[in-house]
Scaffold this motif. Structure first.
Motif, PDB file in Angstrom:
ATOM      1  N   THR A 219     -29.983  -2.150  19.309  1.00  0.00           N
ATOM      2  CA  THR A 219     -28.649  -2.730  19.045  1.00  0.00           C
ATOM      3  C   THR A 219     -27.924  -2.057  17.895  1.00  0.00           C
ATOM      4  OG1 THR A 219     -29.503  -4.387  17.492  1.00  0.00           O
ATOM      5  CG2 THR A 219     -29.487  -4.968  19.830  1.00  0.00           C
ATOM      6  N   SER A 220     -28.514  -1.032  17.299  1.00  0.00           N
ATOM      7  CA  SER A 220     -27.922  -0.435  16.104  1.00  0.00           C
ATOM      8  C   SER A 220     -26.556   0.173  16.362  1.00  0.00           C
ATOM      9  CB  SER A 220     -28.860   0.619  15.507  1.00  0.00           C
ATOM     10  OG  SER A 220     -29.189   1.591  16.482  1.00  0.00           O
ATOM     11  N   ASP A 221     -26.280   0.597  17.602  1.00  0.00           N
ATOM     12  CA  ASP A 221     -25.000   1.224  17.917  1.00  0.00           C
ATOM     13  C   ASP A 221     -24.040   0.288  18.638  1.00  0.00           C
ATOM     14  OD1 ASP A 221     -25.741   3.660  16.788  1.00  0.00           O
ATOM     15  OD2 ASP A 221     -26.686   4.344  18.654  1.00  0.00           O
ATOM     16  N   LEU A 222     -24.388  -0.997  18.783  1.00  0.00           N
ATOM     17  CA  LEU A 222     -23.517  -1.947  19.460  1.00  0.00           C
ATOM     18  C   LEU A 222     -22.481  -2.511  18.489  1.00  0.00           C
ATOM     19  CD1 LEU A 222     -26.061  -3.870  21.722  1.00  0.00           C
ATOM     20  CD2 LEU A 222     -24.825  -1.734  22.164  1.00  0.00           C
ATOM     21  N   ASP A 223     -21.383  -3.029  19.036  1.00  0.00           N
ATOM     22  CA  ASP A 223     -20.275  -3.521  18.227  1.00  0.00           C
ATOM     23  C   ASP A 223     -20.514  -4.971  17.824  1.00  0.00           C
ATOM     24  OD1 ASP A 223     -18.938  -1.116  18.507  1.00  0.00           O
ATOM     25  OD2 ASP A 223     -17.942  -1.748  20.350  1.00  0.00           O
ATOM     26  N   THR A 224     -20.288  -5.265  16.546  1.00  0.00           N
ATOM     27  CA  THR A 224     -20.421  -6.645  16.085  1.00  0.00           C
ATOM     28  C   THR A 224     -19.275  -7.478  16.650  1.00  0.00           C
ATOM     29  OG1 THR A 224     -19.196  -6.115  14.065  1.00  0.00           O
ATOM     30  CG2 THR A 224     -21.583  -5.987  13.948  1.00  0.00           C
ATOM     31  N   GLY A 225     -19.594  -8.736  16.948  1.00  0.00           N
ATOM     32  CA  GLY A 225     -18.615  -9.634  17.535  1.00  0.00           C
ATOM     33  C   GLY A 225     -18.512  -9.520  19.041  1.00  0.00           C
ATOM     34  N   GLU A 226     -19.171  -8.535  19.624  1.00  0.00           N
ATOM     35  CA  GLU A 226     -19.112  -8.305  21.068  1.00  0.00           C
ATOM     36  C   GLU A 226     -20.296  -8.984  21.756  1.00  0.00           C
ATOM     37  OE1 GLU A 226     -17.446  -7.492  24.217  1.00  0.00           O
ATOM     38  OE2 GLU A 226     -16.686  -5.964  22.828  1.00  0.00           O
ATOM     39  N   ASN A 238     -29.596 -12.876  31.088  1.00  0.00           N
ATOM     40  CA  ASN A 238     -29.360 -13.321  29.714  1.00  0.00           C
ATOM     41  C   ASN A 238     -28.097 -12.648  29.176  1.00  0.00           C
ATOM     42  OD1 ASN A 238     -32.484 -12.533  30.032  1.00  0.00           O
ATOM     43  ND2 ASN A 238     -32.331 -14.534  29.036  1.00  0.00           N
ATOM     44  N   SER A 239     -27.627 -13.140  28.025  1.00  0.00           N
ATOM     45  CA  SER A 239     -26.565 -12.446  27.287  1.00  0.00           C
ATOM     46  C   SER A 239     -26.806 -12.663  25.798  1.00  0.00           C
ATOM     47  CB  SER A 239     -25.180 -12.963  27.685  1.00  0.00           C
ATOM     48  OG  SER A 239     -25.002 -14.293  27.251  1.00  0.00           O
ATOM     49  N   PHE A 240     -26.254 -11.773  25.004  1.00  0.00           N
ATOM     50  CA  PHE A 240     -26.399 -11.909  23.552  1.00  0.00           C
ATOM     51  C   PHE A 240     -25.134 -11.423  22.864  1.00  0.00           C
ATOM     52  CE2 PHE A 240     -28.180  -7.785  24.714  1.00  0.00           C
ATOM     53  CZ  PHE A 240     -27.608  -6.906  23.798  1.00  0.00           C
ATOM     54  N   THR A 241     -24.859 -12.006  21.715  1.00  0.00           N
ATOM     55  CA  THR A 241     -23.708 -11.616  20.892  1.00  0.00           C
ATOM     56  C   THR A 241     -24.220 -10.989  19.617  1.00  0.00           C
ATOM     57  OG1 THR A 241     -22.351 -13.408  21.785  1.00  0.00           O
ATOM     58  CG2 THR A 241     -21.652 -12.438  19.693  1.00  0.00           C
ATOM     59  N   VAL A 242     -23.643  -9.852  19.256  1.00  0.00           N
ATOM     60  CA  VAL A 242     -24.109  -9.089  18.099  1.00  0.00           C
ATOM     61  C   VAL A 242     -23.354  -9.511  16.845  1.00  0.00           C
ATOM     62  CG1 VAL A 242     -24.413  -6.781  17.114  1.00  0.00           C
ATOM     63  CG2 VAL A 242     -24.700  -7.141  19.576  1.00  0.00           C
ATOM     64  N   SER A 243     -24.095  -9.876  15.824  1.00  0.00           N
ATOM     65  CA  SER A 243     -23.518 -10.206  14.518  1.00  0.00           C
ATOM     66  C   SER A 243     -23.982  -9.167  13.498  1.00  0.00           C
ATOM     67  CB  SER A 243     -23.952 -11.606  14.064  1.00  0.00           C
ATOM     68  OG  SER A 243     -23.528 -12.578  14.978  1.00  0.00           O
TER      69      SER A 243
END
Length: 962
Positions: A219-226, A238-243
């Motif tokens: 997840t290091s390259d994923l966008d926060t809030g997305e 499943n789904s997850f939101t990145v903070s």
């Protein structure tokens, strides 16, 4: 000759030879791979959703073993531990299963934190020679922080595939997707995994590795809030939101000594994070990215602490060597494995530091606070001394520290309290010492010693500030970069503090509006001058009178009240240090400072009546000690006289005498003073009327109502205009600001009201008081109108001509350059009311370039038939804008026509006919070649010909062979 069949046979044999070599290579490569037997394809730690163990490790092999692996043939290493242990010292490995099917599962007794280095070693693996002595190692395997397990359940209501909902994860975490039920693999038995953003953008796509039930997502390259969706075999599982953990590693001067330190300072960082309660480890690295091992005794590296949500946690590594500088601190959140680094921290050799004075000579007055700036190079510490016990019979020594890291420390030496510091060698009573050395801001100073025969002590050895301050004269200054007081006699730099006698230069008065906030930190006192602070000796009652006192040698007494006594600000310090009651019989305080404000118009044979500053709260003080200036503001609405007990506002006209003095005593050998005389008068405003005694406005925009007043410039008034007509009712209250000359102008739009309407008008005071001015009659008349026309024209630059103008009330025509807001470059004489044609206007300065002339009719608002814009005589307007017309003016000169006939006929016939027939045919012959062709001699052409010839020769040879 060789026949075609022979050629074909030769070609076949050659191809067979090449193929056999290639096939042999393939066969050899395949044999080598088979000899290696198996290898580790993937190894990952995760918390399975299908068993009860805290955590487990899956090792996916490239093929199956002859049999399941034994537990003793599996070894775990955790951060160098072998065997790996749990936090309470037990074996981390709980059980081992599998291997024959190509998948090994190692169950653990404790979950492993993602920040740990976990290694798996497998032994007794079948080798190439048939023995079971091969070893396989997977180093620093993926340690995940969260697991999503697939399922084949369906929603009981909708029948849709089960969706477990959204989960919050932090950017930087490693996620595991575990294959369990609900899979729908393809014909090859392979299940696909996709991770995509809510907007449909694909982030990750792949399959479960052979012999593996775990898919890894970083997840290091994923966008926060997305938010991101996990689908397995096209089923959303499943789904997850990145903070963002927002972990910050700051070099904080409050906990360490900053980013530029020496090897005697403390290296420390502050760490903050959004989510608290979890452990983190901080590791100090040197410039070679190596973990630092040589630290102070008892200091660990790494250090482990629990972080706190939105709160700082300090990691302190003590002092470090300058040899491995620069350093940085890396902090890892153990729950997620997320890391953050500090900026670089530079460490220098403390022995290389240097200290010097910014100015070798510092000038001030005895009793003031001298600012002595010390510059520190390659160090944050120094020792400073002022005075000499041998030469001055007085010396004070302090240790300074550059806490804010800006390379300098400003030491404030209070010559008024000198001799009474806590470090005085004489015994002082508890709480009886005073501040002599101080520093502003974040820097630090500690007084080490104060000694010499000079002191400010009475017979009981208590501090006595009524005794004489340090004498005017020169005092030596030393400074050195060290923390050893003994080295002050071998300074890096020397200087001189020169103290001169105190003085009272002058006092003058200024007027400020009644609602002025003189001590507002947002506005510098000097920026008020000309805005709402005007020099004056005539003050309207209720306004603020500001006494500007220029006096030296009094700063230390005020500083003492703030530093050592209860004064919370400059005003309180002034009232505590300066006697203001007008009576010297009861003493005037230790410093001998007085400010007496007396009513002087008390008549013959009477004593002056002093102002009682204890009644109300009339005083506000703003100081500028660097310029020996003090602004003492007195709110006259709060002033009460001591003897008569009258209020100043009750008097129509009052004369006052303000005197500031330094009395003979601690600060001076004799009295020094200066006075200012001024008067106060009743507040008043007068509206300007026309010759008929009315306030007259036009039924148009931008109408001005003017007046004069005695209140302070900068005051904000209102002019109230109320209609007397039921058919045209209105109440308008435009604001007006008092100008420095005591006039004010209120502007209002009367275009919506009918001519002939009468109204009353009066000026309201700052506080809305209606008794401020008399009520006057006002009237609305027809709006002044004007037209103007100007045409494009030629001019010698000295004048322009306006075609026509019609002015309803007379006035002027002004010429603006470029636009209506451009400079006025000329104006007409006064024009009577009516129509005018061909108006010639002489320009103020001749124009030497073409320009746009904008003609603008102006009124004669003050009736003097002289053009006074912008002070008066505003423009005629229509719909809120000035009436204008514009035209281009071309500047011509007298000699332009004369030059043209002389030069042109002579040059043209002589040169043109001769040159044209001779040159043109020759040049056209050269240029009329076929377009796009070049001479065929280039190297590219030669190569092409050679190639064609070679092909032709080959074809010819084949033909001859056949």
């Amino acid at each position: 000759m060789t026949g075609n069949s022979d050629k074909i046979r030769s070609l076949f044999l050659t191809a067979l030879m090449v193929f056999s070599v290639f096939a042999g290579t393939i066969a050899f490569s395949g044999g080598a791979a088979a000899a290696a037997n198996v290898d580790i394809d993937q190894a990952v730690e995760y918390s399975s959703g299908t068993n009860s163990s805290p955590s487990q490790i899956e090792v996916a092999l490239t093929g199956g073993l002859d049999s399941d692996i034994a537990s003793d043939d599996v070894q775990l290493y955790l951060g160098g531990q072998n065997p790996a242990q749990t936090s309470d010292g037990n074996d981390l490995k709980a059980s081992v299963s599998g291997g024959a099917d190509g998948r090994i599962v190692i169950e653990l007794n404790e979950d492993v934190q993602p920040s740990r280095n976990l290694t798996v070693k497998l032994t007794s693996i079948p080798a190439e020679d048939g023995d079971n002595d091969e070893t396989l190692v997977a180093e620093d395997i993926d340690v995940t922080s969260r697991t999503f397990t697939t399922t084949g359940e369906e929603d009981s209501t909708s029948g849709a595939p089960y969706y477990s909902g959204d989960t919050n994860v932090f950017r930087g975490e490693t996620l595991a997707i575990e294959a369990d039920s609900g899979l729908n693999p393809n014909s090859q038995g392979i299940s696909s995994v996709e991770v995509e953003a809510d907007d449909g953008g694909l982030v990750s796509s792949g399959t479960f590795e052979a012999n593996s039930e775990v898919y890894i997502v970083e997840t290091s390259d994923l966008d926060t809030g997305e938010s991101y969706n996990i689908s397995v075999d096209n089923r959303k599982q499943n789904s997850f939101t990145v903070s963002d953990l927002n972990m910050q590693v700051n070099i904080d001067d409050d906990v360490g000594d900053g980013a530029n330190i020496d090897d005697s300072d403390t290296l420390a960082v502050n760490v903050s994070i959004n989510r608290g309660g979890e452990p983190a480890n901080a590791t100090l690295f040197n410039e070679d990215d190596e973990k630092v091992t040589e630290l102070d005794e008892g200091v660990n590296n790494p250090q482990f602490k629990d972080l706190r949500s939105n709160s700082n946690v300090v990691f302190n590594f003590g002092s470090v060597s300058d040899s491995d500088s620069p350093y940085y601190v890396e902090v890892t959140d153990q729950q997620t494995g997320v890391t953050a680094e500090s900026d670089l921290i530079n460490v220098s050799d403390s022995g290389d530091g240097d200290a010097s004075f910014e100015a070798s000579s510092v000038q001030d007055e005895a009793g003031d606070v001298a600012n002595i700036t010390v510059q520190l190079d390659n160090t944050e510490d120094g020792i400073i001394s002022v005075g000499s016990t041998n030469d001055d019979n007085y010396a004070i020594v302090g240790q300074i520290e550059d806490e804010d890291g800006d390379g300098e420390v400003t030491v404030q030496f209070n010559s008024y309290t000198a001799g009474t510091s806590s470090a005085n060698e004489e015994s002082l009573g508890d709480g009886d010492s005073n501040t002599v050395l101080s520093v502003p801001g974040d820097d630090d100073i500690e007084v080490l010693t104060e000694e010499g025969s000079f002191d400010r002590l009475n017979g009981d050895d208590d501090a006595d500030l009524s005794t004489d301050v340090l004498e005017p004269g020169s005092y030596s200054m030393n400074v050195t970069a060290t923390t050893d007081e003994g080295q002050i006699d071998d300074p890096d730099s020397v200087g001189t503090l020169r103290l001169s006698e105190s003085s009272v230069e002058n006092i003058q008065t200024w007027a400020a509006p009644s609602d002025a906030d003189i001590d507002d930190d947002e506005v510098d006192i000097y920026d008020r001058i000309g805005v709402n602070l005007t020099q004056s000796d005539n003050i309207a009652a209720e306004d603020v009178v500001v006494h500007q006192i220029q006096a030296s040698g009094i700063e230390g007494a005020l500083e003492h009240e703030e530093e050592d006594n209860s004064a919370g600000d400059t005003t309180a310090a002034f009232t505590q240090a300066v006697d203001t009651n007008g009576d010297t019989s009861d003493g005037v305080g230790d410093a001998g400072l007085t400010l007496y404000l007396n009513r002087s118009d008390v008549g013959a044979n009477a004593d002056p009546d002093p102002v009682n500053f204890n009644a109300g709260d009339p005083l506000t003080v703003v100081d500028d000690p660097d310029n020996n200036t003090y602004f003492v503001a007195v709110d006259t609405s709060e002033v009460e006289f001591t003897e008569s007990e009258d209020l100043l506002t009750d008097e129509e006209d009052t004369r006052l005498n303000a005197t500031f003095s330094i009395k003979e005593g601690a600060l001076s050998d004799d009295d020094k003073s200066d006075s200012a005389l001024y008067r106060t008068s009743e507040r008043d405003a007068t509206l300007n009327l026309d010759d008929d005694g009315f306030v007259t406005v036009s039924a148009a925009t931008g109408q001005e109502v003017t007046g004069t007043t005695n209140i302070a410039p900068g005051s904000e008034l209102e002019v109230e205009m109320e209609s007397e007509s039921e058919a045209n009712p209105f109440v308008e209250r435009p604001e007006a600001t008092v100008d420095p000359n005591g006039t004010y102008v209120a502007t209002e739009d009367f275009s919506d009201y009918s001519a002939g309407t009468n109204f009353t008008v009066q000026t309201l005071d700052v506080d809305g008081d209606e008794d401020f001015s008399d009520e006057e009659d006002g009237r609305i008349v027809e709006a002044d109108t004007a037209t103007v026309s100007i045409s494009e024209q030629e001019s010698d630059g000295s004048e322009v001509v306006v075609d026509s103008a019609q002015l309803s009330d007379g006035g002027f025509i002004a010429i603006h350059e470029g636009s209506a807001s451009g400079d006025v470059v000329g104006n007409s004489e006064y024009l009577e009311a009516g129509s005018h044609e061909d108006i010639t206007i002489t320009l103020d300065e001749p124009m030497d370039e073409d320009f746009t002339a904008v003609a603008m009719p102006h009124l004669d608002t003050n009736g003097n038939e002289a053009y006074d814009f912008p002070d008066a005589d505003g423009p005629y307007t229509q719909n809120g804008s000035a009436v204008t017309d514009s035209a281009n003016v071309t500047i011509v000169t007298e000699d332009t026509p004369a030059d043209t006939p002389e030069d042109t006929p002579e040059d043209t016939p002589e040169d043109t006919p001769e040159d044209t027939p001779e040159d043109t045919p020759e040049e056209s012959t050269d240029t009329e070649t076929e377009p796009g062709t070049t001479e065929q001699t280039g190297p590219g052409f030669t190569a092409a010909i050679a190639l064609i010839a070679l092909v032709a020769a080959a074809l010819l040879a084949v033909r001859r062979d056949n």
